[in-house]
Design a protein around this motif. Structure first.
Motif: not given
Ligand code: FES
Length: 571
Positions: A132-141, A100-104, A275-280, A562-565
């Motif tokens: 994933a809840s925001c859906d901006l261009p995102t890359i992991g490292l 939730m911290d990440v998303e907001e 974790h994969l089920m939660a991300i999906a 909820s997207g990234a409006s």
């Protein structure tokens, strides 16, 4: 290029534009940086209390180099960091909170694209869930695994070595002084656990999902090539913003299936399931517990690495890393080759010529390390909604087993009784642990790989059937049935098991059965009373809304995105 989201803050010629730019200028940023430059948020889980991620401030500097080179404007921000070894009662209790911290943090800030810096177990899923809840261009490292542990001339794997040595001390075959001497030998460099525990598994999932550049999973944290990857990741995210390559274009059903295939092939952690089920769930893509069995259980394990095998992540990297595994899967027809990845190429294009340099570490699909080794999903009257077992880390001789239950109502009761020499238990029994699920612990701790009784260890027995609603560390091993759903604390059938009952485990038939008649169970159910729920704070929110393990243990109101409006102005 599409109008940058960040321009809704920085591109304004009004009072609010002044407010958004001026306070940022206290960091010395010149005016031109606020004009049509992709703003790249570097979402950092650095913390000295998360030792696996303690080098992330340094790693972020390499990401920034790449972002600057590509014409972006990097801004690093912290999010809640979850250290697996320090955080009590369990880091998993806070995975959803961190997400939730990440998303907001992403949604509320002037950010066009995000780099997720992930390492220790829960930091990877929480960041992916939030992003994933925001859906901006995102890359992991990922931060990369530690160098191999070395002790008395031998490899010593994170976690796995600890469980092994603990048994040796309890069996009387290792001295306590030697045990403590190993502390400094096991973890001797920056990075996360270097077995195929949950951190390395999830780093592999990031790569298999297509959420990182190729090679992310295995480069050691201290290898200069980890910094190179960070710099390239910084360059790449700027182009992803220009191309509007959002996370939803990468996290597709095919990507999740590739992750399931891969988890089987690497002998990955059971925690990957949850974790994969939660991300999906955050993406709206239906992914079920049965998918892991249907897609992965018949696949072979190709990688000889602890806890299923003997090598460590450093060896895996030198042998070719995950690209070599993905190539094997692709050649065997067990990979969605067209799945898009963060570098803009298909996963197959990335790996089709990946070399393998050591077949002792990465085997071929034709001659695998272990056959049919993916996660098996069990059902039956003891687990109506499912349970999981990791066959690659279990004892083949125990895969069909009937035994007398020895029940522990809580982990405290287990610790209090397991070393009691008068406890009526031997290797013909099934150890049963209750009240360690999502709501029961709370947070579904990694306590399912219960220690064996010392008197059993002294006989030379090294494994017993253990069942619970808990999770276990990805570094652990044994014939351990986990994630029983529904859990005991919500009145699942596990709550009704008594010592002395007979339990049948039949992995081939995917069955977990309690041999007690219906009348007796009905009487026990009438006598069962739930424990009181927490009444304030995060614990209350969590207990009121956490879903069961078979649904990924996310909070029910966080499913979906909820997207990234751009939110309304702040002043
Ligand atoms: Fe952090 Fe294992 S404790 S990755």
């Amino acid at each position: 290029m599409k109008k940058l989201r960040s321009q809704a803050w920085f591109g304004r010629q009004d009072r609010d534009g002044f407010l958004y730019r001026s306070w940022m200028k206290n960091q010395g940023w010149p005016n031109d940086l606020f004009q049509d430059r992709p703003v790249i948020g570097i979402c950092n889980t650095w913390s000295e209390l998360t030792p696996c991620n303690a080098h992330f401030r340094d790693l972020a500097e390499y990401v920034k180099r790449g972002v600057w080179e590509a014409g972006g404007f990097p801004l690093e921000f912290p999010v809640m960091s979850l250290g697996e070894t320090q955080l009590r009662p369990t880091a998993m209790l806070f995975r959803n909170l961190a997400s939730m911290d990440v998303e907001e943090s992403i949604r509320g800030n002037p950010i066009d694209g995000v780099v997720l810096l992930m390492g220790c177990d829960k930091t990877t899923p929480s960041l992916l869930m939030g992003a994933a809840s925001c859906d901006l261009p995102t890359i992991g490292l990922s931060g990369g695994p530690m160098l191999s542990g070395k002790f008395h001339g031998c490899d010593l794997g994170s976690g796995t070595g600890l469980w092994q040595m603990t048994d040796q001390v309890r069996a009387g075959t290792m001295k306590l002084e030697e045990f403590f001497e190993a502390e400094g030998s096991m973890h001797r460099s920056k990075g996360h656990c270097m077995t195929m525990g949950t951190a390395s598994t999830m780093a592999s999932m990031v790569e298999a999902l297509g959420m990182s550049l190729p090679g992310n999973a295995a480069i050691p944290a201290v290898d200069a090539r980890r910094n190179t990857l960070a710099q390239l990741t910084g360059r790449r995210i700027v182009q992803m913003v220009k191309d509007d390559l959002c996370i939803s274009r990468i996290l597709t059903r095919e990507a999740f299936e590739n992750a399931i295939f891969t988890n089987a092939a690497i002998g990955g952690s059971t925690n990957a399931v949850i974790h994969l089920m939660a991300i999906a769930g955050r993406t709206g893509i239906p992914l079920e517990l049965r998918d892991f069995d249907r897609l992965g259980s018949s696949l072979p394990c190709l990688v000889d690495i602890q806890p299923s095998g003997k090598h460590l992540m450093e060896d895996f990297f030198y042998a070719g890393g995950l690209p070599a595994v993905l190539r094997e899967l692709g050649e065997a027809g067990v990979l969605h080759r067209d799945a898009l990845t963060a570098n803009g190429q298909s996963i197959w294009k990335n790996v089709r010529e990946a070399p393998c340099w050591n077949r002792d570490v990465i085997r071929t699909f034709a001659e695998p390390f272990k056959a049919s080794a993916g996660i098996a999903v069990l059902h039956g009257n003891l687990a109506p909604d499912g349970a999981v077992i990791k066959p690659s880390a279990a004892s083949p001789s125990l895969m069909r087993f009937r035994g007398r239950a020895v029940v522990f109502e809580s982990i405290e009761e287990f610790h209090a009784r397991i070393n009691d020499e008068t406890l009526d238990i031997d290797e013909t029994c099934v150890m049963v642990l209750k009240n360690c699920g999502p709501r029961g612990y709370p947070g579904m701790a990694e306590v399912g790989n219960m220690l064996l009784p010392a008197k059993v260890l002294r006989k030379g027995v090294t494994d017993m059937v253990r069942i619970s609603d808990a999770r276990m560390s990805g570094t652990a091993y044994g014939t351990v049935v986990l994630h029983i759903s529904p859990e005991a604390a919500v009145g699942g059938p596990l709550a009704l098991v008594h010592s002395g009952d007979n339990i049948l485990l039949d992995v081939a038939k995917r069955e977990l059965r309690l041999d007690v008649d219906g009348q007796t169970l009905a009487r026990r159910r009438a006598e069962w009373t739930p424990a009181p729920r927490p009444n304030r704070g995060w614990l209350k929110l969590y207990a009121d809304h956490v879903m069961q393990a078979d649904k990924g243990a996310d909070l029910d109101f966080l499913v979906g995105r909820s997207g990234a409006s751009v939110p309304r102005d702040s002043h």
